[in-house]
Write a protein that holds these residues in place. Sequence first.
Motif, PDB file in Angstrom:
ATOM      1  N   LEU A  43       6.128 106.838  19.415  1.00  0.00           N
ATOM      2  CA  LEU A  43       6.674 107.721  20.444  1.00  0.00           C
ATOM      3  C   LEU A  43       7.594 106.957  21.392  1.00  0.00           C
ATOM      4  N   ARG A  44       7.192 105.742  21.742  1.00  0.00           N
ATOM      5  CA  ARG A  44       8.030 104.937  22.632  1.00  0.00           C
ATOM      6  C   ARG A  44       9.262 104.396  21.898  1.00  0.00           C
ATOM      7  N   TRP A  45       9.090 104.064  20.645  1.00  0.00           N
ATOM      8  CA  TRP A  45      10.191 103.516  19.844  1.00  0.00           C
ATOM      9  C   TRP A  45      11.308 104.534  19.674  1.00  0.00           C
ATOM     10  N   THR A  46      10.964 105.798  19.526  1.00  0.00           N
ATOM     11  CA  THR A  46      11.993 106.827  19.324  1.00  0.00           C
ATOM     12  C   THR A  46      12.841 107.039  20.580  1.00  0.00           C
ATOM     13  N   GLY A  47      12.358 106.561  21.710  1.00  0.00           N
ATOM     14  CA  GLY A  47      13.120 106.705  22.941  1.00  0.00           C
ATOM     15  C   GLY A  47      13.966 105.493  23.282  1.00  0.00           C
ATOM     16  N   VAL A  48      13.966 104.497  22.385  1.00  0.00           N
ATOM     17  CA  VAL A  48      14.709 103.258  22.630  1.00  0.00           C
ATOM     18  C   VAL A  48      16.130 103.369  22.071  1.00  0.00           C
ATOM     19  N   ASP A  49      17.080 102.855  22.808  1.00  0.00           N
ATOM     20  CA  ASP A  49      18.460 102.769  22.321  1.00  0.00           C
ATOM     21  C   ASP A  49      18.552 101.564  21.398  1.00  0.00           C
TER      22      ASP A  49
END
Length: 295
Positions: free
Chosen positions: A41-47
């Motif tokens: 979930l956090r990875w999908t929000g990373v540029d």
Amino acid sequence: MTGTTAATEAFVAHRNLLFTVAYEMLGSAADAEDVLQETWLRWTGVDLDTVLDQRAYLVRITTRQALVRLRTLGRRKESYVGQWLPEPLLTAPDVAEDVELAESVSMAMLLVLETLTPTERAVFVLREVFDLPYDEIAEAVDKTSAAVRQIAHRARSHVASRRPREAVSAAETRDVLDAFQRALNTGDLQGLLDLLAPDVVALGDGGGIKQALPRPITGADHVARLFSVGWKTVAAGMKIEPAMVNGHPALVFRVDDEVDTVLAIRIDNGLITGFYSVRNPEKLSRMMQETSLSR
């Protein structure tokens, strides 16, 4: 390639590594899977354009989430019924071939890691098992590199005094288990005693759901009596078969094809120093199919 596709491919490529990191920190596959979900979930929000090393970044997220979960687990274990043991994994054959990885996920080592603080455990796992640079570990645990070096030294010394003295091959473990079964099946009490270290300890985890040892049984005579008295009853009602558990040979007890008990051992200097019997059904789901681990 879209950002979502690139993120997915990177996560999938490193998933086994991330699971292994989380599992070694937590001793629980179920909690490790929850950590991976949080990591995703956090990875999908990373540029991704800002990420220089995707592996290191993913390990950092996983470590931070595992630390949060580890502190929650600590409170949960305080109210756990009976003795707590790590969740056993039916592991793929290649895990045993990586001696260092197999040792790091063994039931014996996971119990040693339980004696570390959460930060010490994270630093030890990332440095000693995955060989991450100190600066990467520092970012993962929010410490300076100098502090991480000190923590690593302290954790290494702590583990060294408690870990198995030497790596034991799968063949040797299998031979000892065969001799153990043979002694019990034939009622050879002396043969059983010859396999046990004087200070051998037997631990059992039923989670308050299944009957298990309420407290550790210590000493060769007491442990031998424990097995010799109950073995024939157990053997008569269950199918007993060998399996690779946490990278090492172990015994799996089945009733009507359902896993009832997993019995792993620790060996030091050719003798059994520890028995780990997991009966809590909530911890046996990972015995249905092999789990892939990697470094």
